[in-house]
Motif scaffolding. Structure first.
Motif, mmCIF file in Angstrom:
data_model
loop_
_atom_site.group_PDB
_atom_site.id
_atom_site.type_symbol
_atom_site.label_atom_id
_atom_site.label_comp_id
_atom_site.label_asym_id
_atom_site.label_seq_id
_atom_site.Cartn_x
_atom_site.Cartn_y
_atom_site.Cartn_z
ATOM 1 N N SER A 133 0.863 -1.723 0.335
ATOM 2 C CA SER A 133 0.093 0.141 0.108
ATOM 3 C C SER A 133 0.966 1.283 0.410
ATOM 4 O O SER A 133 2.098 1.238 0.712
ATOM 5 C CB SER A 133 -0.808 -0.094 0.892
ATOM 6 N N ASP A 160 -13.740 -2.938 -3.292
ATOM 7 C CA ASP A 160 -13.146 -3.769 -1.555
ATOM 8 C C ASP A 160 -13.238 -4.457 -2.278
ATOM 9 O O ASP A 160 -12.669 -5.721 -1.615
ATOM 10 C CB ASP A 160 -13.213 -2.846 -0.873
ATOM 11 N N ILE A 170 -6.022 0.690 0.436
ATOM 12 C CA ILE A 170 -6.484 0.762 0.979
ATOM 13 C C ILE A 170 -6.237 -0.566 1.851
ATOM 14 O O ILE A 170 -6.114 -1.134 2.105
ATOM 15 C CB ILE A 170 -7.901 1.236 1.406
ATOM 16 N N TRP A 216 -6.006 -2.026 5.124
ATOM 17 C CA TRP A 216 -6.771 -2.022 6.199
ATOM 18 C C TRP A 216 -7.927 -3.062 5.839
ATOM 19 O O TRP A 216 -8.276 -3.523 7.013
ATOM 20 C CB TRP A 216 -7.143 -0.803 6.544
ATOM 21 N N HIS A 243 -9.471 10.483 -1.206
ATOM 22 C CA HIS A 243 -9.158 9.221 0.038
ATOM 23 C C HIS A 243 -9.368 9.440 1.300
ATOM 24 O O HIS A 243 -10.285 8.599 2.254
ATOM 25 C CB HIS A 243 -7.681 8.882 -0.811
ATOM 26 N N PHE A 259 -11.864 7.427 3.665
ATOM 27 C CA PHE A 259 -12.049 6.557 4.477
ATOM 28 C C PHE A 259 -12.056 5.942 5.228
ATOM 29 O O PHE A 259 -12.443 5.787 5.993
ATOM 30 C CB PHE A 259 -9.940 5.931 3.610
ATOM 31 N N ILE A 317 -5.903 6.974 7.371
ATOM 32 C CA ILE A 317 -4.687 6.285 6.212
ATOM 33 C C ILE A 317 -3.335 7.049 6.467
ATOM 34 O O ILE A 317 -2.544 6.440 5.662
ATOM 35 C CB ILE A 317 -5.105 6.663 4.827
#
Length: 180
Positions: free
Chosen positions: A6, A64, A82, A85, A130, A134, A142
């Motif tokens: 990531s 996702d 992402i 996570w 983002h 998120f 993040i």
């Protein structure tokens, strides 16, 4: 084995993830590519689709879910902003790559052959989206990289040096945790 790479745009995650997949004989899955394909199908650019995703969680939910589905097959390197996570409980090792904003803009400017200022603005717009999404949809900060097994500042390293650091870590990890 499920390896996660990531990091923000321009950090080197795609280059490194592809190299890891080749080195270890794993499939390569790019969350960024899944998002780009969705943008193309919808006739949008990345910034526009990011803005739309701020209002419509289904966009991120679909992407996702595809990342999660790809991880179920194991033997994969997944590159995504992402993924660390959403795959925290499934990944064997997760790596976070980063570099200062100016360095990332320089890389993207060179890679995409666009002016530096345009690369910088695009990064800022996408990252703002983002951060917002998120946090809003997942409660994820993040900027908190504490869940990653390895965090690397790539700004002064070649892709081969970054790959070497990760390979050393992986080889040590695999030796220390048989069966992983």
């Amino acid at each position: 084995m499920i390896l996660v790479v990531s990091g923000p745009s321009g950090s080197g995650k795609t280059t490194v993830a592809k190299s890891l997949a080749n080195k270890y004989g794993l499939r390569f899955v790019s969350g960024g590519q899944i998002f780009r394909e969705k943008a193309t199908v919808l006739g949008k650019d990345l910034v526009s689709l990011n803005k739309e995703a701020e209002r419509d969680f289904d966009i991120d939910r679909i992407i996702d879910q595809e990342i999660l589905n790809q991880a179920k097959g194991a033997n994969v390197v997944i590159e995504s902003h992402i993924a660390g996570w959403i795959l925290a409980d499934e990944s064997t090792v997760s790596v976070y790559l980063w570099a200062p904003l100016e360095e990332r803009a320089k890389r993207i400017s060179q890679r995409d052959q666009i002016p530096y200022d345009k690369a910088l603005m695009t990064i800022l717009e996408r990252e703002q989206s983002h951060y917002y999404r998120f946090w809003k949809y997942y409660g994820i900060d993040i900027q908190d990289t504490s869940l990653y097994d390895l965090v690397i500042n790539t700004s002064k390293l070649t892709p081969d040096k970054v790959l070497g650091i990760i390979e050393y870590f992986l080889d040590s990890y695999i030796r220390l945790t048989p069966g992983k």
